[in-house]
Structure formats: C-alpha cells, structure tokens
Design a protein around this motif. Structure first.
Motif, PDB file in Angstrom:
ATOM      1  N   TYR A   7      15.265 -24.069   5.911  1.00 29.20           N
ATOM      2  CA  TYR A   7      14.843 -22.726   6.299  1.00 29.20           C
ATOM      3  C   TYR A   7      13.867 -22.139   5.300  1.00 29.20           C
ATOM      4  O   TYR A   7      12.845 -21.558   5.646  1.00 29.20           O
ATOM      5  N   ILE A  11      10.145 -20.774   5.918  1.00 30.55           N
ATOM      6  CA  ILE A  11       9.589 -19.472   5.560  1.00 30.55           C
ATOM      7  C   ILE A  11       8.312 -19.650   4.762  1.00 30.55           C
ATOM      8  O   ILE A  11       7.284 -19.022   5.035  1.00 30.55           O
TER       9      ILE A  11
ATOM     10  N   MET B 471      18.969 -15.601  12.407  1.00 28.54           N
ATOM     11  CA  MET B 471      19.219 -17.026  12.505  1.00 28.54           C
ATOM     12  C   MET B 471      20.580 -17.403  11.935  1.00 28.54           C
ATOM     13  O   MET B 471      21.337 -18.146  12.534  1.00 28.54           O
ATOM     14  N   LEU B 472      20.864 -16.844  10.779  1.00 26.68           N
ATOM     15  CA  LEU B 472      22.126 -17.113  10.104  1.00 26.68           C
ATOM     16  C   LEU B 472      22.630 -15.773   9.604  1.00 26.68           C
ATOM     17  O   LEU B 472      21.862 -14.817   9.495  1.00 26.68           O
ATOM     18  N   TRP B 474      23.073 -14.803   6.841  1.00 27.31           N
ATOM     19  CA  TRP B 474      22.366 -14.331   5.649  1.00 27.31           C
ATOM     20  C   TRP B 474      20.842 -14.400   5.781  1.00 27.31           C
ATOM     21  O   TRP B 474      20.112 -14.074   4.856  1.00 27.31           O
ATOM     22  N   LEU B 475      20.384 -14.819   6.933  1.00 28.63           N
ATOM     23  CA  LEU B 475      18.945 -15.015   7.076  1.00 28.63           C
ATOM     24  C   LEU B 475      18.454 -14.485   8.409  1.00 28.63           C
ATOM     25  O   LEU B 475      18.982 -14.833   9.459  1.00 28.63           O
ATOM     26  N   PHE B 477      14.709 -13.215  10.582  1.00 31.12           N
ATOM     27  CA  PHE B 477      13.254 -13.100  10.601  1.00 31.12           C
ATOM     28  C   PHE B 477      12.865 -11.909  11.450  1.00 31.12           C
ATOM     29  O   PHE B 477      13.540 -11.580  12.423  1.00 31.12           O
ATOM     30  N   ILE B 551      16.662 -12.267   3.468  1.00 28.33           N
ATOM     31  CA  ILE B 551      17.736 -13.127   2.981  1.00 28.33           C
ATOM     32  C   ILE B 551      18.733 -12.239   2.275  1.00 28.33           C
ATOM     33  O   ILE B 551      18.380 -11.488   1.360  1.00 28.33           O
ATOM     34  N   LYS B 553      22.447 -12.361   0.420  1.00 24.81           N
ATOM     35  CA  LYS B 553      23.438 -13.278  -0.119  1.00 24.81           C
ATOM     36  C   LYS B 553      24.155 -12.566  -1.244  1.00 24.81           C
ATOM     37  O   LYS B 553      23.542 -12.009  -2.153  1.00 24.81           O
TER      38      LYS B 553
END
Lengths: 506, 1063
Positions: A7, A11, B471-472, B474-475, B477, B551, B553
């Motif tokens: 990922y 990016i 997407m996740l 922690w992520l 877009f 992001i 985390k």
C-alpha cells in the motif's frame, strides 16, 4: 506486513505520478509581446516624442506669455501663480521612457538588419536631450539608459551634454548617409517616410537650434562659429521651406487623432472638447498683433470671441473683425469667460482636420535662428544676410499659420519696428519678436526657452504674482529624487526662479 | 451465567422497591436550542448513581424521586439541572457549550482534527452567527466576529466590494487577501459575492502561518474555509425564508445650507480702484444663477432665477432663494431588498442531501441601481461500505444594473435651494432636461445616472466531487476534484443626447439677474453626449484537485495520523472588451451602430501550481500533540525552461505543539480552572507573489498603435531581475486556551510574529536608467499582533440563556527593508495625498501636504503676513498608518423561551484616513466647515514679520473669506481632510421569536416558524472631526487603503424583517 508495504508503495507511486516540468510551461506572456524590432519601436518612439510635447508646449505657451486661460474654471496655480513643486510638471519620466526606445533602436538596429533606423534614432535622441537640458540643466547622459547595469546614473554637466549632442547628431548624420532606407520599412519612419535628405536637414536644424541657444554665452563664439561652418560645409542644408511634422496615420478614432486636435479641439466624432474652453490668446499677444497691424496672423492664431463655428469649420461664429478679438491678461482669474475671448485659432484647430501632422520643428524657427546667428556672428560662412534669413523666416511663419507670402511681404515692408527688418531699431529684438510669433501655437516650449535666453519680448507678469519672479527652469522630479537621491542632491538646491540653465546669461 | 441472572434479578427487585416507595418514572426528549433532538444525551439523578442514555431521537426514560433533580448533559452541550417535581414528561433543551474541546475541527485541506490537538489559532463562525443580520453577502456578515480578521467594506453599492485581511499586511505590493476555500476547494474572492450565506454551515478561519500552510503559497495570508450544509439524518425538512429589508443613508457629510450658488465673479481685484471692502457686497456679486459652486450670497428667500431662460418661449424657473431642508438626502432613494429562499434537507444512515434555492432582489439608494441574484445549491453524500462519495454543486446567476456616473459628486455640486428631488424626470420636466437644467458645469445628476449605465450578468458554477476509500481501518484514500467557472457578460452604455441650438448658443439670463460677464448658451452644452457602448465578457476558470492518503496508527500511548497529499491547481482567465465612443441611432446599443473605429482589448492568463505535502499529527496520552507539516511546491509564475529549478520550486515546513495541561496534571483542575491548553507553532511558508508573467520584459503596443498598418511597439518599463524567486514568510505563534468555572468562561490568548523576507517588489528606479521599475526580491517586512477571545456563559438555564463574547485583536506591521537607497514608494492616491510604503514605518502610511507649523511647537499655523491666508506646505508629510490597528468585537445572545436577541458591535481604530470628499466639498462650498464666510483671522495662526520673526497672528485678517480662503487656500491643504479612522458600528442585531409549538401544530402544515426583525449597521459612531464618510471606505480594494472620495456612495443602515417556516 507485506500488504502494508504494498500500500505504501502504491501511495508513493500515486504521488510520484507527479507533474512534469512541462506542466508549468505556461508562463509566456500571451498579452504583451516578448520581443520587438527597431522598425516597430521607432514608429512608436517618434509618436511618443510628439505626444510628450503636447503638455510641455502648453506650459511653454503660458510661460512665454502667448496663451493664458479663460475663467470657465479655476486657474491652475501651478501655471499662473508659479506655485509648483517637484511633484508637478514631470516631463522627465516621459522623456527618458522615450529615450529608452530610441536607445533600443540604436543598440539593436544593426543586429536586426535595420541599420537605417540607427541614424534617425540618434538624431531624435539628441532632440529629446536638448529639451531635457533646457528644462533641467544637468541631466544623466553618459550613464543613463543602461537599465540595471547602472541603477543610479550620475548627472553630467549640461554644457558637456549639449556638446555631446552635437557629436551625437554628427554621428547620426553619418549613419543616415551610409544606410539608405529599405522601402518596405519606410512607413515606420512616420516623420520623413525614409527620406535621407529630410533627416539630414532636420538634423542640421536641430544643431542650429542647439548652437543658437548658446549664442549669448560669452566666449562661446569660436565654438559656435566653427560648428555653424561645419553645417554650412556639410551641404545637406536645413529645414527652409518645409517643417518637421509627423503623422503615424491619424484617423477619426479614439486615441488616434492628432494629439493637439484631440486635446483642445474635438473628439473623434466631432464633439467639442471641454478643454477647448481653456487656452486663450493673451492680451499681450492680441494687442501686439493689433498694434503692428499683423491682423493676418491674429486671425490665424485665434478665433474671434465665441470660437469656431462648428457647422462652418475654420471660421469663427462671430464676425472676424478686429474688435471681436479679445486677449486675456496673463493669469487673470475673473472677467474673461470662455465665450468672451479668443480661442485657439485655425492655424492649430479646424474642426474635422484631425489628421494634420504634429509639427515638432519649423522652417521659420530655423531661418530665424540663422538670422540671429548671422547677426551675432558675422564671421559664419552662411551665404545669406541676417535680413534675408529674417525675411525668409517671417514668410515661412506666415506659411505655417496659413497666411500668404503677400501678407508677409506687406508686414516686412510696413516700416513697423520689429516687423520691418530695415526699420527695426534693434535687429536682435526684431528677430526675437518674430521668432516668438513664429513659435506661437506650435512650439510653446521653444518660445519659453527663447524668452529665458533673451527675456524678449517683454511679456507682462502673471496678474496673480506680486513680484517679478518667473520660472527659469523646472525642479528635478520627485520620481528621480526618490530613486536617485544622492545624484539629484549633488546638483545643489534648485530654485526655479534663480537657478538658471547655462545658456541663460541674464 | 446463573450468577448474572441472579444479580439482575436483585437489581430489578431493588428498583421496583424504590418505585413503590416515592419514585416515579419520568420520560421526555432532549433537544438542542433549535429543537433538534440531541442523540445519546446522558440523564442522571443528581447525587445518585442512577443514569440512562437517551436514544438517537433524544428520548429517555428514567425513574427518580420527586424531590430529586435530574442532570442532563451531552457532549458539546452545557449541563442542565431540573427538579423532578410532579411532572411526568420533560422536554429539555440543551444549549451548545461555548467549549468545543471535544469537537472536531475541519482544518486546512479538509483535515479533521480534534480541537485539543491543534497548536495554532483558528476560529469557527457558525451559520447562526453568520445570519444574525441577514446580510446578503457572507463577507460583511463576518465583521467583528473573528479576532484577527478585518473585513474592509471598501465600497457601498448594489455590488459592494470587500477586502478580507487576516492578521494585517505581510506583502508590500503583493496580495494580502485571505484565501477563500469553499467545500475544500481553493477558489477566489468571487465566491464571496455569490454564495448564499444561509447555505453556510460554518466558516473556519485559519489565521495564518502554520494553520494554512497546507494550502501552500495560496494560504500565506490565512484562509477562510467555508463549508456548506450537507443535510442531516432524518425526515425531509423544508425551510422557507423571506427577508425584506430597507437601506437608508445612515449619515451624509455635513452640509451648509446658508449660501446659494456663486463663485469668484467679483470683478475687482484687491487693491484695485472700485474694490469694496464689504464682503457682503463682494458676495452678492459672486452670485450666479448657473453656478455649481455654492459661494453666492446668503439665502434671503428672494425670488431668483435658477439657470437661464431655457427656450424661445421664455420659460424660466424662478424660485425662492432659500435652502430646502434635507435636499441632498432626499436626492437618494430608500433601498429595498427582498430575499426569498427555500431549502430541503434530509438523509438516512448512509446518505444525506441538502438543496437550496435563493432569489435576492436589491434596489439601491442611487436611483435605478439594481441587482438580482438567483442561485441553487445541491450537496449530497452517500456511503457504500468502504466508499463514500459526495458532491457539492452550486450555480448562481446575478444581474447588476448600475450607473457609471458620479452621482454623489453631481449631488454635492448642487446648491441646497435647488429642488433636486423634482428634477428626477429629466425627459418630461423641461427644467430637469439637460437643455434647461440650471447648472452650467454639472449636468442633472438623474440624467447622468440614468444615461450612463453598466449592466452586467454573472454566471457562476462551482462544484466539487469527493471520493473516500477506506481501504483498511488505518488507511484511507481521498480525492477531491473541484471546478469553478465564472463568467461575466457586460454592456456599458451611454445614451445619446444632442443639445438644442438654443441651449448651445442662446439661453440667457434675463434682468434683474444678469451680469456683464454673462454669455449666451449653457457652458456644458458645447459638448454633446454622443452616446457609446462597451461590450465586454470575461471568464475565470479554476480547477483544483487534491489527492490524500490518510494513515492512522496508534502505537502505545501515541496516536498518529499521517496525511500525504498531492495538489494541482490551475487558473485561467480571459477577458475581451470592445467599444465604440458614439452611437448613430439613439437607443440601439450595439457596436455595429457606430461611427469610427472600434476600440478593444483582450487579456488571457493561465497559471499552474502543483505541490506535495505531508502532515503528521502525533498525540501522546491524549494531551501532548505535535503537528508537523511539510510541503513542496512548484509554480508556473517563476517557471522558464531555462531557469534553474530552485527558482520555481520551493519546500517549506512548520510544526505546532499543543499541550493540554489540565489533562496532563488533572490535579490542577478546580472549580475555577476546568481546562488549560498551551500552544505554539513555527512555520516557514513560501509565496509566489509575483504578478503573472512578471518574469518577462515586454514590448507593448504604443499608445494609439496600430495606426492602420503602422505598427508601433515600446520597450516595457518594468525590468525584471533575472533571479526572481518566491518570497518566504516565517511565522511564530504562541498562546493559551483556558476554560474557567465549569467551562462557563473561555479565554484564548494568542501572540504571533511574521517575518516576510525577499519580498518581490516593484522598486522604483530612476527613469534615467530608461526604465521606471525594477522587479526584485528585496523587501522585508515584519507583522505582529495579539488576539484575545473571551466567551462567557452568563446565564444557562433551561428557559433563559445569555452569553457574550469579546474579540480583540491588535496588529501592526513594519517595513524593515526596501531596496538600497530607496526609502519609500507610493501605492497611489493623489499628488497631494497618497498612501505609501516607508522604510522603518508601518504600512501603508498616509502622506499629505499640510500647514506650516510654528517652529516653537505651539501648533500655530503660518499665514501670509499680508493676505492672512494659511500657507501650504507642499511637501508630503506622514500622517500615520491607514490600517486599523485595533479591532474589537462585542457580541451577545440572549434567549428566553421562544425569544432570542443577539447583537454584534465592532470597534476599529488606530489609523488615519484622507477624505477627498472634503476637498471636493470645499471646492463646491457645500461643506458645513466652509460656512464661516465673515471676515476673520485664521484661527490659531502666526505669521513671519518683516524681521523674519514668527509672530502670533492677532491682526492680519483673511483677505477674502467669502471665496478665496476656502477654494484657493483651505481646500489645497490636504491635512484638513485627514482624520482618525476609528468607528464603532452596531454590525448586526436580531430579535427573533419562535412561534409556539401548540400554535404551529394546529396549522398541520408547518413544523416550526420564526419571525425576526433585524438590522445591520443601525448606528455608527465616528470621530467628531470626521465630517465626511465611513472610515471603512476606500477608493481602492488594493493594498493602498485609506483614501475615500465621491466614488463611494454614502454609508447606509439596513433593517428588515425575516420570516422562516419549517415544513
């Protein structure tokens, strides 16, 4: 962990699809040209030289006592009470801006394959500098016009500048002789349409003007005589039957009229300009012309009270009889409303004649300069006599304003002092007076310069001023003072009533 | 399992036992102050452990003792306590707290941050605060509501212009206006005139430095981040609102009404035989029937002619020579504006939408000036699992019809006995018609206003599309594409008017009013008005795309969030104009209907930028946050293929630290101190402040060229330095936020300093170099200030709430350095009064000419020893800075049951202004300060006697007070028209009433209704020596603020009524 780094890679890739340098390549000015050629620059430069003269000639026409204003509005204290500062009358900036264009032509003409523009540009550069010296004295010359190479140009001594101008004109005349115009570019020469001989005549006339300005300085005779003799021996002649006037192609469109017509006359559609109400012939001028019976020219310098008849261009509304011509005492602020006195006449303004060339130098002036030079320095090798140049000059002055040789001859034979050369008690004063008249309406600044040089004719002081002080020069402008302060200050304290130009030896 | 069941059983038993004793079940709904349910509010019994949580609709059910009190609270709302008493149903309304500590704030580039984490200063203005005064324009509605924000209402018309400046000026000659961001997209000031303020959910003001760093150089002046309403969950809500308001002139300059028309016509010069020493005699001789100036003799009620005999029939207007009360004020109209709008909103768990329609009609105070705006907005959002898509779209059309004539100046050039108000119908009224209008020099104001028009139509489309992909956990877009398109089509016209021959040559003044120097014909009739037409169109197109990766985390005690972004921006403009200076057939305004040539011009621009950025926020244990930003930009403004890349690309960075002391050391919390946060930030930001295409020396067309086929070019006057590069601004900021007395009082203090180096400025160089200006990186400025925001909840009861806020800011700046050898340059203005940049001083500085003061410092002013006239010292002297240094806003809101009352005051001061209006009115003689026309000694004066000694003047009388003192002397001394620029304005006030629910329910149509009366700028207090106008006005919206003239119409106050219905 593997997926994670994938990922992050993704990016990075996305961001990496950044812009190429070419994305930024949109910084070429689409609105203004990024380059030019001498042919185009000189056309504009010549036109700007003429438009720069409009305001200056207005000032000169007032301060030489030829024009004043009607009382249709508040009189400007700058003109008529001489209350002005270094923020007023800034002709400097316009002149140097114009000079930069000539310098561009001088520097670039050879490289651009247009060497024939180099000579005219040099002569015009000298023409503009002559005015700068006449207005300001010491001015930047050797270090000027160098852009960022010299950001604080030092000032040169005015006399040295004057001498350099003669050299510059000589240099320009050589260039003119050696580089015939290519006919395709002759139209860029909006003054002489590429005529070498006319440029040479103009150049010589300009030299005569510069030399003549210095004619009252003691000990200057040798230099002047030598230079005049060089002019004679060059054989190119001077303006003797035609004037130097330029016309970029004036048409009836906003911004494209003869600038004098546009300023004091009419709009492109024929509407009378409000400014038409202001300039008026002085009482001194009108009465002097009446006194010498020079009514031919009076009717050309001014319209009868009431102004021009819009439906009969060139002719006054009221009968053109002498009693209908009223001059205004210089600087008076009441009692002379616009319709009650002489507006600028048909020698300058006729409704519809918006395409007359803008005259920057006249044959009459040149001939009267020759008369003065011959009168003062009999040693010069000029072939004519002071009288013959004088009489030719007066005839040319009549032609210039639209009167006939017959009328001129009548005046020349009238037996009147300062008109008839033979009958004049003081020849120099006759020359000065006739020159003052010859310059009227056309070249106010030169009239003021001649006045400062000779103090002739003895025009009355402004009604608004109690003492006898008159401006003898202008202040260095605020703009130059603000950005080139040390060099301006080095010229000392300027007193516009006392600090004289070097040729002013009164 | 068994154990749990038994415990529950025991509890149940316990409850039921209490219930049977003295406990009752209470139900109800918790709502906010606008009646919307507050989901998940907590309700507890005071002093007990009993507590419940309300559902999504705010409904709760709890058991409590009759004597007990219930405490209602919710995140973001203040606590409310109520006795249980006998009532079984509670409808509680909670007020939003002044503290939004736990709230989430949208910061630069749409990043959402917790308020606690933010280490720099920002402010939030909510929709309610924006709409207090129902201002049709967003910018005006922000005046005085944010510390550090100065809203300059520089002009006043149906299309007012504003300038928004945050924390003062940084750039000397470049742009200092705040960036406008709409729904995340970088736009331009155009938005301010087109957006419907009711659509605004909130405006986040990022005051500069670190706050707006992520916008790159665009954010160097701070940013206003406008977010529009997105719709709320729940059923469809429809809101209709009508606001009707009136504009009235709030004040006019002070006029004299003692003297009628006249000028200096007295035929004798002082000292001349026949000269009368009686000023009344001279004044009588100065009277003229056709004058614009008002230096005639005193009004005496006698019958006098106005103007001339106007036609062959001998028509003349003879009226009493006495002032008409309020003649000037009556010349203006009362402005009316009507705003109608309807909005729809609704949504469910995964989607929401908001739609609005607006129409606004304005008739201005200048007769026939009109404007209209119609707009629509549609915002919607939908979530599909990991993907959320949203778009915002608005389109606005606006029409304007304004005069291009200087109506105001025409008015002040009319004596006060002229029945101007009867001169409106110039087509039918022969004395109002230009052929018969009295004034020789200025035409009928109504004629000028009606025949010189600018008519333009704006069409604005602005939209953004957003997509977020989580997407996740922690992520995610995010991409947002925004486009703005503005176009204006304009036609300026001048109606043709040809004067009659009679007006031109014959109109005369009959006995007994005639004078020797009269002449036939109306002076202004010499120039016919030939008509004309200008057709212009312009477009502006902005595209802005932002891509971000988010992001998040958490590691141990650290919560981390990193945003990586990529930004692309492009702006293009094009404008074309063609015109003709005359028309042939009257009334047909097409350039085809003309004489002569067309004039025209075209300007096209395109600029591009891109940037990469990273923003990291790390918070340790929830109370210590570090925010670091980095951005790398590339700009086309400094790009040339042959230039080194470090001249057009530039990195910059910053960091902010926030420390919540009360969370780190909970023991310091007390009844007094509830919250304390310290914050600080440092930031270096680049600024591509060079005018477009500024790198090129150009060769423009010479004036008038081309003449036919003759081309003429000129060498440009501005010489660009070869090494031009972006300038850099370094900002440091520090401050604290504190909340006291259970969050009832909140105070925020901020201090900042900005240092701007290598400014790209146009330096005036000697014209003798051949050029007039050099564009070079040399200037350095410093800009600093303090801000204090105090908010107090004075009363917070269920039925009565009252809070107040004070916002104070101080800002000053200083020019540290200019070009070597250059100490000052001018922004603009007049030769006798200008705004300037001066090394070592704040900027802009007003300089004017003035008096010659006595050398002894007594303040006495020199007069001419013979004539007694004050002497002009023509050198321009600094009179002070023109920007307001101090800005103070005071706002309050009081809610009692269904009534609410709010207001906002603003004070600004600490600078000076120059009113050219004063000079004009001295010329015309309409100013009240010219009223003393009797012989006098010029007050507080001295003269230099024959021996050269300064002597207090007790003997030398002014020679001619009835005219020359004022017009030829006093008028020219510009210092006379310089005043402190302070003012206090009641910016907006609003009293509203919610119609009772019981009444509303009966209608069965409405679910709510409000009625409000409101006002804007109802009163203004200005310096007592400021006779002229609103200190906010300025003849320019550029950097050179501080000079006003007749181009700005008189200030107005507005008041109106607003009704709102919800369906």
């Amino acid at each position: 962990m593997k997926i994670k780094s994938l990922y992050i890679l993704g990016i990075a890739a996305l961001i990496g699809v950044g812009c190429k340098k070419s994305f930024l390549d949109v910084n070429t000015n689409p609105n203004s040209l990024p380059s030019a050629t001498p042919a185009f620059v000189i056309a504009n430069a010549l036109n700007v030289t003429s438009t720069n003269m409009v305001g200056l000639n207005e000032l000169g026409s007032y301060w030489s006592g030829q024009w004043t204003q009607s009382n249709g509005y508040i009189l400007a204290t700058t003109y008529f009470s001489y209350v002005f500062t270094n923020g007023d009358f800034n002709y400097w900036d316009g002149f140097y801006d114009n000079l930069e264009d000539y310098q561009y032509v001088i520097n670039g003409a050879d490289g651009a394959g247009q060497p024939y523009f180099k000579g005219p540009a040099k002569v015009m550069k000298a023409f503009v500098y002559q005015h700068l010296v006449d207005l300001y004295g010491n001015v930047p010359f050797t270090e000027a016009l160098k852009g960022s190479a010299v950001l604080a140009p030092k000032f040169d001594d005015q006399k040295a500048v004057y001498e350099s101008l003669i050299t510059l004109i000589d240099d320009g005349m050589n260039d003119i002789k050696n580089n015939a115009f290519e006919s395709a570019y002759a139209s860029s020469d909006i003054m002489f349409k590429g005529s070498q001989s006319k440029w040479l005549q103009f150049a010589n006339s300009l030299k005569l003007r510069i030399l003549n300005h210095q004619s009252r300085i003691s000990g200057r005779d040798g230099y002047i005589v030598a230079e005049v003799n060089k002019i004679v021996s060059s054989g190119a002649g001077w303006l003797s039957t035609t004037d130097a006037g330029l016309n970029p192609g004036y048409v009836a469109a906003a911004g494209q009229l003869n600038p004098v017509y546009n300023n004091w006359g009419y709009s492109e559609t024929g509407a009378k300009r409000a400014n038409n109400n202001f300039p008026r012939l002085t009482q001194f001028l009108v009465n002097s012309l009446k006194a010498t019976n020079d009514t031919f020219r009076l009717k050309r310098y001014g319209y009868a009270n009431g102004g021009e008849n819009g439906s009969n261009p060139g002719v006054s509304v009221n009968a053109e009889v002498i009693t209908n011509y009223t001059g205004v005492p210089f600087g008076i602020s009441s009692g002379f409303l616009p319709a009650g006195c002489c507006a600028l006449g048909p020698s300058l303004l006729v409704k519809g004649e918006l395409g007359r060339p803008y005259v920057i130098m006249t044959a009459a002036e040149t001939l009267l300069s020759l008369a003065e030079l011959k009168q003062r320095f009999p040693a010069v090798t000029l072939s004519g006599t002071a009288q013959s140049y004088y009489e030719d000059g007066v005839r040319q002055a009549f032609r210039l304003v639209g009167s006939s040789t017959t009328n001129a001859n009548t005046l020349l034979a009238s037996g009147v002092d300062n008109c008839d050369f033979t009958a004049s008690t003081n020849k120099l004063s006759a020359i000065a007076y006739q020159k003052w008249l010859a310059l009227c309406n056309f070249n106010g600044v030169e009239a003021w310069t001649e006045y400062r040089k000779t103090r002739l004719p003895n025009t009355p002081q402004s009604v608004q001023v109690v003492n006898s002080d008159r401006p003898l020069r202008l202040f260095y402008p605020l703009t130059e003072f603000g950005s080139n302060g040390a060099n301006v200050s080095a010229q000392g304290t300027i007193d516009v009533f006392k600090t004289k130009i070097f040729w002013d030896v009164n | 399992m068994m154990k749990i069941v038994s415990t529950m059983f025991a509890m149940l038993l316990c409850f039921s036992m209490v219930a049977t004793a003295q406990v009752r079940v209470v139900t109800g709904t918790v709502k906010d102050d606008k009646g919307a349910p507050v989901p998940n509010a907590s309700v507890r019994v005071k002093g007990a452990t009993t507590a419940v949580v309300a559902d999504n609709q705010g409904n709760f059910r709890i058991s409590a003792d009759e004597n007990a009190s219930l405490v209602f609270s919710a995140v973001g709302f203040g606590e409310i306590e109520q006795k249980v008493g006998k009532s079984a149903v509670f409808n509680v309304s909670l007020a939003k707290t002044v503290s939004e500590l736990d709230g989430v704030v949208v910061t630069a580039q749409g990043l959402r941050k917790k308020a606690k984490e933010i280490g720099y200063s920002y402010a939030r203005v909510t929709t309610d605060e924006v709409n207090v005064g129902r201002s049709p324009q967003l910018a005006q509605a922000l005046s005085g509501k944010v510390s550090g924000l100065a809203v300059y209402n520089v002009n006043n018309s149906v299309d007012p212009s504003v300038k928004l400046v945050l924390r003062g000026y940084r750039s000397l000659t470049g742009n200092n206006d705040a960036l406008i961001v709409l729904d995340g997209m970088q736009t331009t000031n155009t938005v301010l005139a087109t957006i419907n303020p009711n659509d605004v959910e909130d405006v986040i003001v990022l005051k500069g430095g670190q706050a707006a760093a992520l916008y790159g150089s665009a954010g160097i002046n701070g940013a206003l981040v406008i977010t529009t309403k997105k719709g709320t969950k729940g059923r469809l809500k429809v809101n209709y609102s009508n606001a009707t308001n009136f504009d009235e002139i709030s004040f006019l300059p002070q006029f004299q009404d003692k003297f009628g028309n006249g000028s200096q016509y007295y035929p004798y010069v002082f000292g001349q035989a026949g000269y009368s020493s009686d000023y009344l005699v001279r004044m009588r001789e100065n009277w003229r029937s056709y004058e614009n100036q008002q230096y005639g003799d005193q009004y005496d009620g006698s019958a006098r002619i106005v103007g001339r005999i106007i036609n062959a029939q001998g028509d003349k207007l003879v009226i009493p020579y006495s002032a008409i009360p309020n003649a000037r004020r009556k010349s203006f109209d009362r402005g009316v504006s009507v705003n109608n709008q309807v909005s729809f909103q609704g949504g469910d768990e995964t989607s929401s939408f908001y739609m609005s329609l607006e129409n606004q009609k304005i008739a201005g105070i200048i007769p026939n000036d009109r404007a209209q705006r119609s707009g629509a907005r549609f915002n919607a959002k939908k979530e599909y699992g990991k993907v959320t898509a949203a778009f915002n779209l608005s389109f606005v059309q606006a029409d304007y019809d304004r005069t291009t004539a200087d109506f105001y100046n025409d008015i002040i050039n009319t004596a006060s006995h002229i029945p101007l108000n009867d001169m409106r119908d110039w087509r039918a009224n022969k004395f109002a018609n230009p052929n018969g209008y009295f004034n020789d020099y200025y035409n009928n104001p109504y004629f000028n206003a009606e025949t010189n028009r600018a008519r333009y139509k704006d069409a604005n489309i602005q939209g953004t599309t957003e997509i977020t992909y989580r997407m996740l956990p922690w992520l995610s877009f995010y991409n947002r594409l925004g486009v703005m398109n503005n176009s204006r089509t304009q036609k300026n016209i001048q109606e043709q008017f040809l004067y009659s021959g009679y007006a031109k040559n014959t109109a005369y003044i009959p006995a007994p009013w005639q004078h020797d120097d009269d002449y036939p014909g109306i002076y202004r009739a010499i120039t016919d008005q030939l008509g004309g037409v200008t057709d212009a169109s312009s477009t502006e197109n902005v595209v802005n795309n932002e891509f971000q990766a988010n992001i998040e985390k958490n590691v141990g005690d650290f919560t981390n969030r990193l945003v990586l972004g990529y930004s692309v921006y492009q702006r293009q403009t094009k404008s074309i104009s063609i015109s003709s200076g005359s028309i042939v057939v009257p009334g047909v305004y097409n350039i085809a209907n003309r004489q002569g040539n067309l004039a025209g011009s075209e300007t096209t621009t395109k600029e591009r930028k891109y940037g990469y950025y990273a923003d990291l926020t790390t918070t340790w244990k929830g109370y210590l946050s570090l925010n670091g930003t980095f951005r790398y930009d590339a700009t086309s403004r400094f790009y040339k293929a042959d230039r080194s890349s470090d001249l057009y690309t530039y990195p910059y960075y910053g960091a902010a630290l926030a420390f919540v002391v009360t969370d780190a050391f909970p023991q310091i919390k007390s009844k007094t101190l509830s919250y304390l946060k310290l914050k600080g930030s440092y930031n270096k930001n680049g600024n591509d402040n060079v005018s477009l295409y500024g790198l090129d020396l150009t060769y423009p067309n010479g004036s008038g060229f081309p003449f036919g086929n003759t081309v003429g070019l000129s060498v440009g006057n501005t010489l660009p330095d070869g090494n031009l590069k972006p300038e850099f601004v370094t900002s440091i900021e520090g401050g604290l936020e504190v909340q006291l007395f259970k969050n009832k009082v909140s105070l925020e203090l901020t201090a900042y300093n900005q240092d701007s180096k290598g400014q790209v400025i146009t330096v005036k160089i000697p014209n003798s170099t051949g050029f007039s200006n050099l564009l070079i990186n040399v200037g350095q400025t410093k800009n600093w200030g303090y801000e204090a925001d105090l908010r107090v909840q004075i009363i917070n009861k269920s039925k009565l709430r009252w809070d107040a806020s004070v916002k104070y800011s101080y800002n000053d700046n200083k020019v540290i350095d200019l070009y070597p050898g250059i100490n000052e340059f001018q922004y603009g203005g007049y030769s006798y009064a200008s705004t300037n940049v001066i090394k070592g001083m704040r900027f802009p500085i007003l300089k004017t000419n003035g008096y010659n003061y006595a050398p002894d410092g007594s303040g006495m002013r020199q007069v001419n020893a013979t004539t007694g006239y004050p002497l002009l010292n023509s050198s321009l002297v600094s009179r002070g800075g023109t920007l307001a240094r101090d800005i103070l806003g005071l706002g309050s809101r009081l809610v009692y049951n269904d009534f609410s009352f709010s207001f906002n005051f603003e004070y600004r001061g600490g600078g000076v202004m120059y009113s050219d209006l004063g000079r004009q009115m001295t010329f015309t003689g309409s100013g009240k300060w010219t009223e003393n026309r009797a012989p006098q000694i010029f007050a507080n004066s001295y003269y230099v006697d024959a021996a050269g000694k300064a002597t207090p003047n007790t003997t030398v009388q002014v020679r001619e007070t009835e005219y020359a003192l004022w017009v030829n002397n006093y008028r020219l001394i510009s210092e006379n028209f310089v005043n402190p620029n302070w003012f206090i304005k009641l910016r907006d006030v609003n009293i509203s009433y919610n119609l009772p629910a019981s009444l509303i329910k009966k209608t069965k149509i409405f679910s709510g209704a409000q009625v409000a009366v409101y006002g804007r700028n109802l009163f203004t207090i200005i310096d007592k020596m400021n006779f002229y106008t609103d200190p906010e006005f300025s003849f320019t919206a550029g950097n050179g603020l501080g000079i006003n003239n007749t181009g700005q119409t008189p200030p107005v106050r507005q008041y109106g009524i607003n009704v709102n219905f919800q369906f």
